[in-house]
Design a protein around this motif. Structure first.
Motif, PDB file in Angstrom:
ATOM      1  N   SER A  45      98.651  27.367   3.718  1.00 17.18           N
ATOM      2  CA  SER A  45      99.050  28.617   4.382  1.00 17.18           C
ATOM      3  C   SER A  45      98.407  29.836   3.730  1.00 17.18           C
ATOM      4  O   SER A  45      97.890  30.721   4.417  1.00 17.18           O
ATOM      5  CB  SER A  45     100.571  28.776   4.344  1.00 17.18           C
ATOM      6  OG  SER A  45     101.181  27.784   5.118  1.00 17.18           O
ATOM      7  N   GLN A  49      95.718  32.208   5.587  1.00 21.94           N
ATOM      8  CA  GLN A  49      96.038  33.622   5.789  1.00 21.94           C
ATOM      9  C   GLN A  49      94.864  34.506   5.345  1.00 21.94           C
ATOM     10  O   GLN A  49      94.535  35.488   6.008  1.00 21.94           O
ATOM     11  CB  GLN A  49      97.314  33.993   5.031  1.00 21.94           C
ATOM     12  CG  GLN A  49      98.561  33.441   5.679  1.00 21.94           C
ATOM     13  CD  GLN A  49      99.787  33.560   4.796  1.00 21.94           C
ATOM     14  OE1 GLN A  49      99.765  34.140   3.721  1.00 21.94           O
ATOM     15  NE2 GLN A  49     100.891  32.981   5.257  1.00 21.94           N
ATOM     16  N   THR A  52      92.302  34.260   7.927  1.00 21.16           N
ATOM     17  CA  THR A  52      92.713  35.043   9.098  1.00 21.16           C
ATOM     18  C   THR A  52      92.361  36.519   8.879  1.00 21.16           C
ATOM     19  O   THR A  52      91.846  37.186   9.777  1.00 21.16           O
ATOM     20  CB  THR A  52      94.225  34.867   9.359  1.00 21.16           C
ATOM     21  OG1 THR A  52      94.461  33.491   9.685  1.00 21.16           O
ATOM     22  CG2 THR A  52      94.704  35.744  10.501  1.00 21.16           C
ATOM     23  N   SER A  59      96.268  33.351  13.474  1.00 18.57           N
ATOM     24  CA  SER A  59      97.571  32.737  13.231  1.00 18.57           C
ATOM     25  C   SER A  59      98.598  33.221  14.240  1.00 18.57           C
ATOM     26  O   SER A  59      98.469  34.300  14.814  1.00 18.57           O
ATOM     27  CB  SER A  59      98.056  33.050  11.814  1.00 18.57           C
ATOM     28  OG  SER A  59      98.316  34.431  11.663  1.00 18.57           O
ATOM     29  N   LYS A  61     102.860  33.374  14.433  1.00 12.97           N
ATOM     30  CA  LYS A  61     104.098  33.203  13.672  1.00 12.97           C
ATOM     31  C   LYS A  61     105.197  32.633  14.551  1.00 12.97           C
ATOM     32  O   LYS A  61     105.110  32.649  15.760  1.00 12.97           O
ATOM     33  CB  LYS A  61     104.544  34.544  13.092  1.00 12.97           C
ATOM     34  CG  LYS A  61     103.558  35.097  12.090  1.00 12.97           C
ATOM     35  CD  LYS A  61     104.032  36.395  11.491  1.00 12.97           C
ATOM     36  CE  LYS A  61     102.929  36.933  10.621  1.00 12.97           C
ATOM     37  NZ  LYS A  61     103.332  37.471   9.396  1.00 12.97           N
ATOM     38  N   PHE A  67      97.917  27.877  12.888  1.00 10.29           N
ATOM     39  CA  PHE A  67      96.588  28.472  12.758  1.00 10.29           C
ATOM     40  C   PHE A  67      95.632  27.883  13.792  1.00 10.29           C
ATOM     41  O   PHE A  67      95.838  26.783  14.285  1.00 10.29           O
ATOM     42  CB  PHE A  67      96.046  28.222  11.347  1.00 10.29           C
ATOM     43  CG  PHE A  67      96.871  28.889  10.283  1.00 10.29           C
ATOM     44  CD1 PHE A  67      96.617  30.197   9.909  1.00 10.29           C
ATOM     45  CD2 PHE A  67      97.922  28.220   9.675  1.00 10.29           C
ATOM     46  CE1 PHE A  67      97.384  30.823   8.946  1.00 10.29           C
ATOM     47  CE2 PHE A  67      98.697  28.840   8.712  1.00 10.29           C
ATOM     48  CZ  PHE A  67      98.421  30.136   8.338  1.00 10.29           C
TER      49      PHE A  67
END
Length: 143
Positions: A45, A49, A52, A59, A61, A67
């Motif tokens: 993760s 991130q 991203t 991504s 949420k 992803f």
């Protein structure tokens, strides 16, 4: 672990390659990626991130989140992932860490490393995720 890249960079490359074998715009959970690559979910993760932030992955949420590739796999080169996570210093600096290493003031392996560094940079700059798809599928299946 390799000498060349950080563990985070290695995992970032593996995670993005994994996303590249999925259908475009399919959202893949960090849990699935971590299970497939056999690494901690939190590590996956955190790295994704960062990718991203650099526009390589996207991504979503919440429930059903995860992803996905933010670009077409044919437009993502391995060097893009490397630059986002580790930067490009490995391709510019002395492999032995000597300050001021240059053609005029070379370290003991300067000439040999320079050739390898150039070849490595060229390889990572030319390869796109699309070009690596079949080999990636075979590797993921054998993990």
């Amino acid at each position: 672990m390799t000498v060349f890249f950080s563990k985070a960079c290695e995992l970032g490359i593996q995670a993005v390659l994994y996303l590249s074998i999925k259908k475009q715009n399919v959202i893949v959970s960090a849990d699935e990626i971590s299970q497939e690559l056999k690494v901690p979910k939190e590590f996956v993760s955190k790295i994704l991130q960062k990718l991203t932030y650099h526009g390589i992955t996207g991504s979503k949420k919440g429930k059903g989140g995860g992803f996905y590739l933010a670009k077409n796999p044919g437009n993502i080169r391995l060097i893009d992932i490397i630059e986002a996570i580790d930067g490009l210093d490995i391709f510019k600096s002395c492999v032995l860490g000597f300050p001021g290493c240059s053609n005029e003031n070379p370290c003991p392996v300067h000439d040999k490393w320079g050739k390898l560094r150039e070849e490595a940079y060229k390889m990572f700059s030319e390869e796109t995720l699309s070009q690596l798809k079949e080999k990636t599928i075979q590797k993921i299946l054998n993990l």
